[in-house]
Every structure is written in C-alpha cells, then in structure tokens.
Write a protein that holds these residues in place. Sequence first.
Motif, PDB file in Angstrom:
ATOM      1  N   PHE A  47       0.866  -1.210   0.165  1.00  0.00           N
ATOM      2  CA  PHE A  47       0.073   0.089   0.073  1.00  0.00           C
ATOM      3  C   PHE A  47       0.958   1.196  -0.022  1.00  0.00           C
ATOM      4  CE2 PHE A  47      -3.313   2.964   1.845  1.00  0.00           C
ATOM      5  CZ  PHE A  47      -4.338   2.510   1.153  1.00  0.00           C
ATOM      6  N   PRO A  48       1.416   1.758  -1.167  1.00  0.00           N
ATOM      7  CA  PRO A  48       2.309   2.831  -1.314  1.00  0.00           C
ATOM      8  C   PRO A  48       1.695   4.187  -1.605  1.00  0.00           C
ATOM      9  CG  PRO A  48       2.160   1.662  -3.379  1.00  0.00           C
ATOM     10  CD  PRO A  48       1.315   0.968  -2.332  1.00  0.00           C
ATOM     11  N   SER A  49       0.749   4.386  -0.774  1.00  0.00           N
ATOM     12  CA  SER A  49      -0.410   5.558  -0.833  1.00  0.00           C
ATOM     13  C   SER A  49       0.610   6.727  -0.733  1.00  0.00           C
ATOM     14  CB  SER A  49      -1.529   5.660   0.083  1.00  0.00           C
ATOM     15  OG  SER A  49      -2.247   6.468  -0.005  1.00  0.00           O
ATOM     16  N   LEU A  50       0.342   7.906  -1.646  1.00  0.00           N
ATOM     17  CA  LEU A  50       0.779   9.057  -1.316  1.00  0.00           C
ATOM     18  C   LEU A  50       0.337   9.776  -0.193  1.00  0.00           C
ATOM     19  CD1 LEU A  50       0.986  10.212  -4.984  1.00  0.00           C
ATOM     20  CD2 LEU A  50       2.702   9.370  -3.688  1.00  0.00           C
ATOM     21  N   ASP A  51      -0.748   9.581   0.330  1.00  0.00           N
ATOM     22  CA  ASP A  51      -1.340  10.375   1.147  1.00  0.00           C
ATOM     23  C   ASP A  51      -2.700   9.653   1.831  1.00  0.00           C
ATOM     24  OD1 ASP A  51      -1.546  12.601   3.230  1.00  0.00           O
ATOM     25  OD2 ASP A  51      -3.541  13.064   2.135  1.00  0.00           O
ATOM     26  N   GLU A  52      -2.824   9.594   3.219  1.00  0.00           N
ATOM     27  CA  GLU A  52      -3.963   8.983   3.809  1.00  0.00           C
ATOM     28  C   GLU A  52      -4.196   9.642   5.054  1.00  0.00           C
ATOM     29  OE1 GLU A  52      -6.084   6.160   2.733  1.00  0.00           O
ATOM     30  OE2 GLU A  52      -4.757   6.172   0.972  1.00  0.00           O
ATOM     31  N   VAL A  98       2.185  -6.190   6.292  1.00  0.00           N
ATOM     32  CA  VAL A  98       1.715  -4.982   5.474  1.00  0.00           C
ATOM     33  C   VAL A  98       3.145  -4.266   5.210  1.00  0.00           C
ATOM     34  CG1 VAL A  98       0.913  -2.645   5.892  1.00  0.00           C
ATOM     35  CG2 VAL A  98      -0.173  -4.688   6.713  1.00  0.00           C
ATOM     36  N   VAL A  99       3.262  -3.891   3.764  1.00  0.00           N
ATOM     37  CA  VAL A  99       4.375  -3.016   3.487  1.00  0.00           C
ATOM     38  C   VAL A  99       3.690  -1.718   2.903  1.00  0.00           C
ATOM     39  CG1 VAL A  99       6.043  -2.749   1.616  1.00  0.00           C
ATOM     40  CG2 VAL A  99       5.782  -4.844   2.782  1.00  0.00           C
ATOM     41  N   CYS A 100       3.737  -0.627   3.467  1.00  0.00           N
ATOM     42  CA  CYS A 100       3.276   0.700   3.142  1.00  0.00           C
ATOM     43  C   CYS A 100       3.982   1.879   3.243  1.00  0.00           C
ATOM     44  CB  CYS A 100       1.951   0.887   4.156  1.00  0.00           C
ATOM     45  SG  CYS A 100       2.398   1.180   5.993  1.00  0.00           S
ATOM     46  N   SER A 101       3.636   3.010   2.580  1.00  0.00           N
ATOM     47  CA  SER A 101       4.290   4.285   2.646  1.00  0.00           C
ATOM     48  C   SER A 101       4.251   4.925   3.784  1.00  0.00           C
ATOM     49  CB  SER A 101       3.871   5.216   1.723  1.00  0.00           C
ATOM     50  OG  SER A 101       2.631   5.722   2.115  1.00  0.00           O
ATOM     51  N   ALA A 127       4.364  -2.629  10.820  1.00  0.00           N
ATOM     52  CA  ALA A 127       4.592  -2.821   9.212  1.00  0.00           C
ATOM     53  C   ALA A 127       5.952  -2.233   8.786  1.00  0.00           C
ATOM     54  CB  ALA A 127       3.452  -1.780   8.570  1.00  0.00           C
ATOM     55  N   LEU A 128       6.235  -2.695   7.684  1.00  0.00           N
ATOM     56  CA  LEU A 128       7.506  -2.101   7.045  1.00  0.00           C
ATOM     57  C   LEU A 128       7.080  -0.885   6.205  1.00  0.00           C
ATOM     58  CD1 LEU A 128       8.811  -5.406   5.695  1.00  0.00           C
ATOM     59  CD2 LEU A 128       9.378  -4.239   7.859  1.00  0.00           C
ATOM     60  N   LEU A 129       7.839   0.262   6.372  1.00  0.00           N
ATOM     61  CA  LEU A 129       7.525   1.298   5.669  1.00  0.00           C
ATOM     62  C   LEU A 129       8.599   1.963   4.829  1.00  0.00           C
ATOM     63  CD1 LEU A 129       5.980   1.624   8.641  1.00  0.00           C
ATOM     64  CD2 LEU A 129       5.573   3.902   8.108  1.00  0.00           C
ATOM     65  N   ALA A 130       8.179   2.736   3.765  1.00  0.00           N
ATOM     66  CA  ALA A 130       9.147   3.239   2.705  1.00  0.00           C
ATOM     67  C   ALA A 130       8.595   4.458   2.179  1.00  0.00           C
ATOM     68  CB  ALA A 130       9.325   2.215   1.823  1.00  0.00           C
ATOM     69  N   ASN A 131       9.470   5.452   1.761  1.00  0.00           N
ATOM     70  CA  ASN A 131       9.055   6.462   0.982  1.00  0.00           C
ATOM     71  C   ASN A 131       8.269   6.199  -0.153  1.00  0.00           C
ATOM     72  OD1 ASN A 131       9.325   8.592  -1.260  1.00  0.00           O
ATOM     73  ND2 ASN A 131      10.144   9.815   0.211  1.00  0.00           N
ATOM     74  N   PRO A 132       7.066   6.867  -0.230  1.00  0.00           N
ATOM     75  CA  PRO A 132       6.146   6.420  -1.328  1.00  0.00           C
ATOM     76  C   PRO A 132       6.629   6.360  -2.664  1.00  0.00           C
ATOM     77  CG  PRO A 132       5.535   8.534  -0.375  1.00  0.00           C
ATOM     78  CD  PRO A 132       6.535   8.105   0.309  1.00  0.00           C
ATOM     79  N   ARG A 133       7.660   7.012  -3.042  1.00  0.00           N
ATOM     80  CA  ARG A 133       8.155   7.137  -4.387  1.00  0.00           C
ATOM     81  C   ARG A 133       9.454   6.176  -4.705  1.00  0.00           C
ATOM     82  NH1 ARG A 133       4.252   9.724  -7.513  1.00  0.00           N
ATOM     83  NH2 ARG A 133       3.737  11.772  -6.686  1.00  0.00           N
ATOM     84  N   ASP A 134       9.675   5.418  -3.416  1.00  0.00           N
ATOM     85  CA  ASP A 134      11.041   4.579  -3.435  1.00  0.00           C
ATOM     86  C   ASP A 134      10.605   3.112  -3.826  1.00  0.00           C
ATOM     87  OD1 ASP A 134      13.358   3.268  -3.374  1.00  0.00           O
ATOM     88  OD2 ASP A 134      13.646   4.247  -1.337  1.00  0.00           O
ATOM     89  N   ALA A 135      10.290   2.899  -5.192  1.00  0.00           N
ATOM     90  CA  ALA A 135      10.214   1.420  -5.598  1.00  0.00           C
ATOM     91  C   ALA A 135      11.159   0.424  -5.109  1.00  0.00           C
ATOM     92  CB  ALA A 135       9.906   1.538  -7.062  1.00  0.00           C
TER      93      ALA A 135
END
Length: 239
Positions: A181-186, A202-205, A218-226
């Motif tokens: 779930f790499p959403s740009l904003d929630e 869960v892997v999300c932004s 969950a595991l998180l990343a910058n939403p633009r970092d594929a």
Amino acid sequence: WCGKTVSVVHDVAIYEHPEWFPVSSVENFTTKWIVPRALSRATSIVVVSEETKKVLARVFPFLRQPIFVVGQGVEFQEFYGPISGVEEFVLFLGTIEPRKNIETACRAFDLFLQAHPEKAKCLKLIIAGMEGWKTESIHEAIRVVNQRWEEMTGEDVVRVVGRVSEREKWFLLRHAQAFLFPSLDEGFGRPVLEAMAAGAPVVCSNAGALPEIVGDAALLANPRDAETFALLLSQCLLM
C-alpha cells in the motif's frame, strides 16, 4: 440546521492536492462552499487521526472549535472461497486513482520479480478495488509489467480484479502473502488496519497518517521509492 452539530472529517487531501482528483470534484459546490461552511458552523469536529487534525488546521486556519481525534476500528471476518489460478499473491486494495500510487506498487513488484525470477510463475500482484479517475498512467504501468513477464509466464503477473465484495475482500486479505500500500497520502488508511487484522504482512508508505496507524507493525518506505518497496517485499515473501 441551526442547532448544535458535530462534523466528522476523514481527510482533506482534495484541498492540498487537487491534482489527484477530477476537476468536477475539485470545483463542485460541496468542495468549495458546503464543506468549509459546515466546518465553520460545527459545534465540534471529530477527525480520524492526529495527521488529519494537523492538516485540517493547516487547510482551514479559521477553525476555532474543539477538534477530537477518534480513530477507526475494524472487525475481522473469516471467509472462504477460491482464487482461480493463483497460489501466492501480493495484494493492493483500494480505489484505482492517483493518490494510491499504484504505479509504484507495479514497479516494486516488477523489481522484486527481476531479483527473484523463479517467483514469476507462482506469484501475482492482485489489484482489487473500484475504477476511479485519472487511471491512464496506472493501466499503462500495469501493461508494461505484464508485457515484461508475458514470455516467461504466459499470463499476467499483475491482475486487476475490480471491485470486490466484503466476503472477497476479507478472503483476499486473509490469504495474501503481503499487503502492499504505497499511498501518497491517507487521512487514516483503513485498508492497512484491515490487513493487519487479517494477519497479512503490511508494506506501506510513510505518508500521511499511515505511520501513526501501523506503528511498528508494518514495513514502511518513502512512497516514491520502488526499490525499497521491492526489498521490503523480499523480507515478507522470502522468509
């Protein structure tokens, strides 16, 4: 209505990022007049996260009434049923629209398969959700990934299944190898809460309210970092 009222706000992304939404929604009477007026006249306001409270104050600085944070909850439901032709899958759940950043999900899945091509024949990325707006680039990203793996697999590795029922949703969440779930904003991010309730990794932004909602679960990343999303998928899928 001139009496006391409580307004409930889930997010106000349309005011900060109108480019993510149809012009008809950005320019309509509700967005431009009814919502600001209702908020200004409310006795108190309820928001679903601290992040939404912060953004609401930024977008509508004239608000003076108390704002209360009341988070959402979910109740897990166990359902059973087949997923035709799919043994293992990574799941995205949400409306197909720009804010959900599905292009990055596709790129991350593609990068994961490039690093682990032996998974291409048994692992799929399932995109479940209603068709939204401004979807041309999303479907192009899906087409590019499927075309890359077509010769090896003979089938699509990214599957769009459309809107799903409540039963289908919980079944997919329960049996996903990972939820991406790499959403740009929630303003809240209910899908990640549902995924955690169903026991899916869960892997999300790290955008919007998502870090607040998932905490350290969950595991998180910058939403633009594929590339980082691909590495995080590896941690979920290769254990």
